[in-house]
Scaffold this active site. Structure first.
Site, PDB file in Angstrom:
ATOM      1  N   LYS A   1       0.833  -1.209   0.000  1.00 32.98           N
ATOM      2  CA  LYS A   1       0.000   0.000   0.000  1.00 32.98           C
ATOM      3  C   LYS A   1       0.860   1.249   0.000  1.00 32.98           C
ATOM      4  O   LYS A   1       0.531   2.260  -0.618  1.00 32.98           O
ATOM      5  CB  LYS A   1      -0.923   0.014   1.225  1.00 32.98           C
TER       6      LYS A   1
ATOM      7  N   GLU B   1      -3.535   7.239   7.293  1.00 36.48           N
ATOM      8  CA  GLU B   1      -4.342   7.929   6.287  1.00 36.48           C
ATOM      9  C   GLU B   1      -5.442   8.699   7.004  1.00 36.48           C
ATOM     10  O   GLU B   1      -5.967   8.228   8.010  1.00 36.48           O
ATOM     11  CB  GLU B   1      -5.040   6.908   5.386  1.00 36.48           C
TER      12      GLU B   1
ATOM     13  N   ARG C   1      -6.497  -7.808 -10.277  1.00 43.07           N
ATOM     14  CA  ARG C   1      -7.165  -9.077 -10.611  1.00 43.07           C
ATOM     15  C   ARG C   1      -8.600  -8.768 -11.001  1.00 43.07           C
ATOM     16  O   ARG C   1      -9.046  -7.638 -10.937  1.00 43.07           O
ATOM     17  CB  ARG C   1      -7.175  -9.972  -9.381  1.00 43.07           C
TER      18      ARG C   1
ATOM     19  N   HIS D   1     -15.623  -3.563   5.988  1.00 45.76           N
ATOM     20  CA  HIS D   1     -14.743  -3.380   4.826  1.00 45.76           C
ATOM     21  C   HIS D   1     -14.911  -4.455   3.762  1.00 45.76           C
ATOM     22  O   HIS D   1     -14.057  -4.613   2.897  1.00 45.76           O
ATOM     23  CB  HIS D   1     -13.272  -3.299   5.268  1.00 45.76           C
TER      24      HIS D   1
END
Lengths: 504, 170, 504, 170
Positions: free
Chosen positions: A116, A200, A292, A235
């Site tokens: 990330k 973040e 993907r 999530h």
């Protein structure tokens, strides 16, 4: 074109890929664990090989076994599906090294986008907006405090190698930071073998909107518009739709262009998804790239008219994209509900077991991608996703109504599913108005919501009584046919037994 | 047959008798009488016609707890037959001091134990995390009280209905 | 808009209409015969009423019973589906007279188009080309001879009130004319209560191509392009596709305009179909008009993107068509296979019975409209059509391949179906080249074709042996558990019994 | 177990024995040996793996006649077990002069009788029309010969397997 492809996956996505192979006249090789001998992907494939016991580390995650099957079966390419090894750069590299075409981007791209932190760095360099936060992993608590103050609470702590919500913590208050950092680091360590964590900003009322990308090996990149995936639980996406009610044509075009820019920066090829977070002021930020096919790809297929899995295979075989950006348009509206074996009335706890009855909906604008059938025993070892139900409509209202009647028709006996939850969403006013963000379920849903309807209360009671009556009859028949309970007994004895059972 | 249904805290008596025609039942709820055309269409599923109204019904039973889905809508109720009604009431009175067992709803692995014996917990406070079907599932305390005992260890594999934890009401 | 609609039909089309109602938020009232208590249309409907015993003259054809239910349930409109009363002008008139909206054209139009002779007269007056033949019913054999000489053999004798191939005879030779006329007249008399017969030229290599029409109550008429329906068995369509491989854009436009002209001439409103015969020189002729929804309507829905049953309901409720001709385009290609309970290896004899297993195909571009489910007992009283499978593709090749893999996936146990026949068609070279006419099945198909494949011969033998072995095991278990065969028996006795059964 | 299969006029001997693992069978056809992973997936349906090749098999059995569909492809064969092989052969020898019965394949109504007793018929010539499931179905003579007897009348309702007509070979 390839003659034979190995599918390194199971469940509905393995079935999906096998179908694409067959429609392209390509033979499909399945791999399966001992729990999946009867699974659809084994039966639909042209060849199938057992690669180990039920737990996925001993089967679906065994790159060595899978490559052995690829060699033995003389497959030319490997399709990883989603999950399992799909975003594992080592597996992609091993395929490449062994001379199999990995149907996806290069192992290098997977690795780069899998971190990330590195993904954020790449995007920042390519002038793609990212959620404000750290570029590098946190050094220590002091560093974390400093950054958090700078960008302002609430913040997210996220695992640098993360995904699926693991190693993630929201911190609303400086006092929680130390404990949250410890928790995130230890979770990251155990999940990904790397305790790197970064910060973040936590957006308010964020929407999760992603763009589908196709890039061929000859430098052509197109986007196939957005998918709105804000209906999430922990999530995990549950319901997706396209187009998003939140985007206007200008914003759609801008995000699409930036998505392509992001894909270019990653040196991307094949199908991929750029995920954005969009705040209530319509600012959008790169969140991550999925290297993907996505679970929710069918809604894009229906609205844009392109078979994405076939496109993946064609691209991997070296073909050029047969269309340009300007050829692609969105027609109508599509919604996907993920039908999962979980209990919406009990914290969505998973529910494995035997499917005793199955009757699926059909008709115009309805698509189902499934890995199940009547008589299938859902194993406890894998994801609870059973099937994906997609409804298309001329517009959003049409699609929602169609989905509603499909959910009403859907009958799956023997295992609890989240169908009642989906029906609740389809009737929720906020959802109907398109007014929702990623907190929708936490904010609006509770078990009480599910059972609030009192429309058919008496019918429910009558149904329960009918079931109880049939159960009692069955019990009685069993008692009467048990040893010593044969028909030679006197009527008086029988009646006595009936009374004892409370059956009169 | 007569049954007692408990639904939303209300107790309802319901009587059901087969009529002469197969699949037809006479049902009485209080003063109301229903002529029910109800045929089984699968395990725990029925097609019911009442005064021409058509209902699809799926029923899931765990002990006395009935989950009924009527045309996709969701109901939960308890149902007991007449004979078992009184003993059940007695049983409740005999339960000692409201201690409640938390047991495993499915096979899985204990990923995390969020409380220790002796600790006070709120109703619905998370007490344990079980991994099953690739999902982490948080189990919650059914009541407010004190954790009396924890029966499992972190990392342990558990079978469905395994005893996990005891909470005593306070 | 209506609040409640009665559906005067059963099977897949009743389910289809109920779904459209639910998606429009309209309550659906089903009627059913005693054989259909468990049928899907009864269970999906909001209300359902039994209208009589299984044979359709005692139930689905009882206009009095159906209208009684319409009154009792307070339905505002009646949808007739296809078949049964759908093209019965008396039923339409009774609905109109009783104050129910009949979802279809006026009883006058149905009557006019129902008489093949009057329909031809109407079309000739409107300058729509018709197959050369008589305008009026034949007076006698002399008259027939005269006309036949004039237009030239081979000719068709057709019942003036006909349909479904009844009262139809092909005559290739003047010597056959007398006998054929007698036969056609007597068949017409017994089927339609009217022995009027007329003559049409029998075209060589004719293709059956029809145009879908929608006309609202405000004078707007559009066509939704063609359906190619030439794959027929005994004048019954079996496979349909759109677009037709035989039409070019100019011919398509011309036929579409003439179809609209024909509909106008008939004073048409609601959904209807203009059937044309097209000869090998691309001349096309009006054949007949179907004043109802067609079995094969889904292929048009998929390619044009319009829900035809919803459109029927909206039009009947007085709404204007929401699009114009120039808004309509064809996207991709769609094929329908009618899955029927009939035995392709034995002259397509119908096959009723219990469905012991059902697993239907799915995925992108696949639609199924069905009236069946696992556990359903197919009644002997009605049409053998079980389900309609539709595959859409980006082009014809894509659609054919998709249909092929769907047919390979389709599993229906307990009842013989024509699925092997459909697979044979999908692999037939003439079909693949689009080179076929209405004689395709007679010309190319035989049972030997079906079993000619020797690909998997040994696997078939192994499968048969496996089944035989399981049957023997079951027989053995039953013998052993029969009275006197309990486990108390000596092992010697058991072994003796096993040997007697040939199980060792 | 050993069975005899007759397929396209050829006779094949096939031997099948369960291996130690459930669902695994050793099969021998002539000299060829097969290791077969074959599991039932429904009534008359199997999933079969042979050397990694995957087949879906549906089987319909009427007496000794097996209809086998392999991945959608169609096969017909006769299968007898060893014990019944000889008697069956004898039975064929005893059949008198090749007279063949035409019987009703399904319930229906006799719509038309196309021949009369004494009439000569060709093989595959239509002899009777039965209406069933809204379709007219023409039944054909299985052999060339002479119609010996007609057992039903026009308009009569018939049950499955009802005797309709006898044709004697010539």
């Amino acid at each position: 074109m390839f003659k034979k492809i190995l599918i390194a996956n199971r469940g509905e996505i393995a079935v999906r890929v096998i179908r694409a192979c067959h429609e392209l006249d390509i033979e499909a090789v399945a791999v399966y664990s001992e729990a999946d001998r009867k699974a659809l992907h084994v039966r639909y494939a042209d060849e199938a090989y057992c690669i180990g016991p039920a737990p996925s580390p001993q089967s679906y995650l065994r790159t060595d076994k899978i490559l052995e099957v690829a060699k033995k079966s003389k497959a030319e390419a490997v399709h990883p599906g989603y999950g399992f090894l799909a975003e594992n750069p080592r597996f992609a590299r091993e395929c490449e090294d062994a001379g199999f075409v990995f149907i996806g981007p290069s192992s290098k791209t997977i690795e780069q986008m899998g971190s990330k932190v590195r993904a954020r760095q790449t995007m920042i360099a390519a002038k793609v907006p990212v959620v404000p936060g750290t570029e590098d992993p946190l050094r220590d608590l002091e560093h974390a405090k400093e950054i958090a103050e700078e960008i302002g609470y609430p913040i997210f702590l996220k695992a640098a190698m993360g995904g699926g919500g693991k190693g993630m913590r929201i911190v609303r208050d400086p006092n929680q930071l130390a404990a949250a950092l410890r928790g995130a680091q230890s979770e990251a360590k155990s999940a990904f073998g790397d305790d790197s964590v970064y910060i973040e900003r936590a957006l308010e009322k964020p929407r999760h909107i992603e763009f589908q990308i196709l890039a061929d090996n000859h430098g052509e990149i197109v986007h196939l518009f957005e998918r709105e995936c804000s209906i999430q639980r922990r999530h995990q996406k549950v319901i997706e739709e396209t187009p998003s009610t939140f985007l206007d044509p200008m914003m759609r075009q801008k995000m699409g262009e930036i998505a392509k820019q992001a894909a270019k920066a990653a040196g991307y090829r094949n199908a991929g998804t750029i995920e954005f977070l969009v705040d209530q002021h319509r600012n959008f930020y790169f969140l991550e790239m999925n290297t993907r096919i996505q679970v929710e790809h069918p809604i894009t297929e229906r609205v844009v008219g392109v078979d994405l899995v076939k496109a993946q295979i064609e691209i991997a075989a070296g073909r050029s994209l047969p269309f340009k950006q300007q050829n692609l348009v969105q027609t109508g509206h599509a919604i996907e509900c993920r039908i999962c074996a979980e209990d919406p009335a009990n914290q969505f706890l998973p529910s494995a077991g035997l499917i005793k009855g199955l009757r699926t909906p059909g008709g115009f604008g309805v698509r189902e991608d499934t890995g199940i059938f009547e008589g299938w025993e859902i194993p406890v070892f894998y994801d609870p996703l059973l099937s994906k139900l997609v409804a298309w409509g001329e517009d959003r209202t049409d699609a929602i109504r169609r989905m509603t009647r499909c959910l009403e028709e859907y009958q799956l006996l023997g295992v609890k599913t989240n169908i009642p939850f989906h029906l609740w969403v389809m009737r929720n006013d906020y959802f109907l108005q398109g007014d929702y963000d990623t907190h929708f379920i936490d904010t609006h849903f509770s078990k009480e919501n599910l059972i609030q309807s009192s429309h058919h209360k008496e019918v429910a009671w009558i149904g329960a009584a009918l079931e109880a009556w049939h159960r009692d009859q069955k019990r009685l028949r069993m008692m009467l046919s048990a040893p010593g309970g044969g028909s030679a007994d006197s009527p008086w004895k029988l009646q006595g037994r009936r009374e004892a059972l409370g059956l009169d | 047959m007569a049954y007692e249904i408990e639904s939303d805290g209300k107790k309802i008596e319901i009587e059901i008798e087969p009529a002469e025609t197969e699949g037809i039942f006479n049902v009485r709820i209080g003063d109301q009488k229903f002529h029910v055309d109800g045929i089984p269409t699968g395990e725990g599923s029925y097609s019911i016609l009442i005064d021409g109204q058509s209902y699809e019904i799926d029923i899931d039973v765990r002990e006395d707890r009935y989950r009924v889905v009527v045309n996709g809508e969701f109901y939960e109720l308890d149902l007991r037959d007449e004979r078992r009604r009184r003993p059940t009431v007695t049983a409740v009175l005999e339960t000692p001091s409201g201690a409640q067992l938390v047991s495993a709803p499915m096979a899985g692995k204990v990923l995390d134990i969020l409380v220790v014996a002796g600790q006070s917990v709120e109703k619905d406070q998370g007490v344990m995390v079980i991994e099953a079907m690739k999902m982490e599932n948080e189990l919650r305390s059914p009541i407010q009280g004190v954790v009396k005992e924890v029966y499992v260890k972190r990392g342990e594999a558990v079978e469905p209905k395994a005893k996990l934890l005891l909470v005593e009401g306070s």
